[in-house]
Design a protein around this motif. Structure first.
Motif, short mmCIF file in Angstrom:
data_model
loop_
_atom_site.label_atom_id
_atom_site.label_comp_id
_atom_site.label_asym_id
_atom_site.label_seq_id
_atom_site.Cartn_x
_atom_site.Cartn_y
_atom_site.Cartn_z
N ALA A 61 0.83 -1.20 0.00
CA ALA A 61 0.00 0.00 0.00
C ALA A 61 0.87 1.26 0.00
CB ALA A 61 -0.94 0.00 1.20
N MET A 62 1.93 1.25 0.79
CA MET A 62 2.83 2.41 0.82
C MET A 62 3.56 2.57 -0.51
SD MET A 62 2.31 3.93 3.60
CE MET A 62 3.63 5.10 3.53
N ALA A 63 3.95 1.47 -1.11
CA ALA A 63 4.62 1.54 -2.41
C ALA A 63 3.67 2.11 -3.46
CB ALA A 63 5.11 0.16 -2.83
N PHE A 64 2.41 1.72 -3.41
CA PHE A 64 1.43 2.27 -4.35
C PHE A 64 1.19 3.76 -4.08
CE2 PHE A 64 -2.88 3.28 -5.76
CZ PHE A 64 -2.77 2.95 -7.10
N ALA A 65 1.09 4.12 -2.80
CA ALA A 65 0.83 5.52 -2.44
C ALA A 65 1.98 6.44 -2.82
CB ALA A 65 0.56 5.62 -0.93
N THR A 70 2.54 0.86 -9.81
CA THR A 70 1.54 1.51 -10.64
C THR A 70 0.29 0.66 -10.82
OG1 THR A 70 2.64 0.66 -12.61
CG2 THR A 70 3.23 2.89 -11.90
N ASP A 71 0.43 -0.65 -10.67
CA ASP A 71 -0.70 -1.56 -10.83
C ASP A 71 -1.30 -1.86 -9.46
OD1 ASP A 71 -2.57 -3.34 -11.75
OD2 ASP A 71 -1.11 -4.95 -12.18
N ILE A 72 -2.55 -1.49 -9.27
CA ILE A 72 -3.20 -1.69 -7.97
C ILE A 72 -3.81 -3.09 -7.81
CG2 ILE A 72 -5.49 -0.82 -8.58
CD1 ILE A 72 -5.31 0.70 -5.81
N GLN A 73 -3.92 -3.83 -8.90
CA GLN A 73 -4.55 -5.15 -8.85
C GLN A 73 -3.88 -6.11 -7.85
OE1 GLN A 73 -7.47 -5.72 -10.20
NE2 GLN A 73 -7.54 -7.76 -9.29
#
Length: 98
Positions: A61-65, A70-73
């Protein structure tokens, strides 16, 4: 993904994502006779596995934030996996308490 435990008779580990070694008090690959001596160890390992999954979920979650992912799936899949395991585990604990 189901992965057979190499040195145990039977058993399948259900994993989502990368596998990290879980720190344990024993260096044995399996519980062998330990579960007969102390069945609570099974619950200890299960709780450690849940905590490890939650840590990985937070890292993802932190890497996505922060834009590192880039891929949330994969994040959604890990979340649904952890949520499902947690719900089943909580329901089982509630039944034991009754």
């Amino acid at each position: 993904m189901g992965t057979p435990l190499a040195s145990c008779d039977g058993g399948v580990a259900v994993l989502s994502g990368a596998v990290n070694r879980v720190d344990s008090a024993s260096s044995k690959p399996c519980l062998d006779d330990s579960e007969a001596k102390s069945p609570i160890l099974i619950f200890l390992y299960f709780h450690k596995a849940i905590r490890t999954e939650l840590d990985e979920l937070q890292r993802s979650a932190m890497a996505f934030a922060t834009g590192q992912l880039t891929d949330i799936q994969p994040l959604f899949e890990r979340y649904h996996f952890v949520r499902s395991i947690y719900k089943h585990h909580s329901n089982a604990e509630d039944e034991v308490r009754l």
